[in-house]
Motif scaffolding. Structure first.
Motif, mmCIF file in Angstrom:
data_model
loop_
_atom_site.group_PDB
_atom_site.id
_atom_site.type_symbol
_atom_site.label_atom_id
_atom_site.label_comp_id
_atom_site.label_asym_id
_atom_site.label_seq_id
_atom_site.Cartn_x
_atom_site.Cartn_y
_atom_site.Cartn_z
ATOM 1 N N GLN A 14 38.869 36.034 40.308
ATOM 2 C CA GLN A 14 40.144 36.646 40.671
ATOM 3 C C GLN A 14 41.308 36.063 39.878
ATOM 4 O O GLN A 14 42.220 36.791 39.478
ATOM 5 C CB GLN A 14 40.387 36.487 42.172
ATOM 6 C CG GLN A 14 39.401 37.318 42.999
ATOM 7 C CD GLN A 14 39.491 37.017 44.465
ATOM 8 O OE1 GLN A 14 40.499 37.344 45.088
ATOM 9 N NE2 GLN A 14 38.472 36.390 45.012
ATOM 10 N N ALA A 18 43.607 38.197 37.214
ATOM 11 C CA ALA A 18 45.074 38.229 37.297
ATOM 12 C C ALA A 18 45.706 37.808 35.972
ATOM 13 O O ALA A 18 46.684 38.416 35.525
ATOM 14 C CB ALA A 18 45.540 37.317 38.427
ATOM 15 N N THR A 21 45.268 40.676 33.446
ATOM 16 C CA THR A 21 46.183 41.769 33.767
ATOM 17 C C THR A 21 47.600 41.431 33.317
ATOM 18 O O THR A 21 48.282 42.259 32.706
ATOM 19 C CB THR A 21 46.165 42.053 35.281
ATOM 20 O OG1 THR A 21 44.837 42.362 35.679
ATOM 21 C CG2 THR A 21 47.081 43.200 35.640
ATOM 22 N N TYR A 22 48.035 40.214 33.602
ATOM 23 C CA TYR A 22 49.372 39.771 33.201
ATOM 24 C C TYR A 22 49.527 39.829 31.680
ATOM 25 O O TYR A 22 50.534 40.317 31.161
ATOM 26 C CB TYR A 22 49.619 38.354 33.708
ATOM 27 C CG TYR A 22 50.979 37.820 33.374
ATOM 28 C CD1 TYR A 22 52.071 38.113 34.183
ATOM 29 C CD2 TYR A 22 51.195 37.041 32.246
ATOM 30 C CE1 TYR A 22 53.338 37.625 33.876
ATOM 31 C CE2 TYR A 22 52.455 36.552 31.933
ATOM 32 C CZ TYR A 22 53.510 36.851 32.754
ATOM 33 O OH TYR A 22 54.757 36.385 32.441
#
Length: 80
Positions: A14, A18, A21-22
């Motif tokens: 996870q 993240a 994605t950032y």
């Protein structure tokens, strides 16, 4: 805000998701020359996640309105 899994592997997955994605959103911001903050861009993308609107239209066309066809296959429960 919340981890869906509590095992070490789930948490690492996870966190890396993240981070990726950032970074992808940061790349999109730089390539497209978007002046909005990363937070605002992520909010816009989360709203349009299931929409078929191209990403470049989300940030260039200020008056974007989804196309509504006159005929819909969805039934309305409030038409009496």
């Amino acid at each position: 805000k919340v981890f869906w899994g509590e095992s070490a592997n789930a948490v690492k997955t996870q966190v890396w998701t993240a981070i990726c994605t950032y970074l992808l959103v940061a790349i999109i911001k730089k390539k497209m020359g978007i002046k909005k903050s990363l937070y605002t861009i992520l909010q816009i993308l989360s709203v349009y996640a299931m929409d078929k609107t191209p990403v470049n239209e989300l940030f260039t066309n200020k008056d974007y309105k989804p196309e509504h066809k006159g005929i819909s296959n969805q039934l309305s429960i409030f038409d009496f």
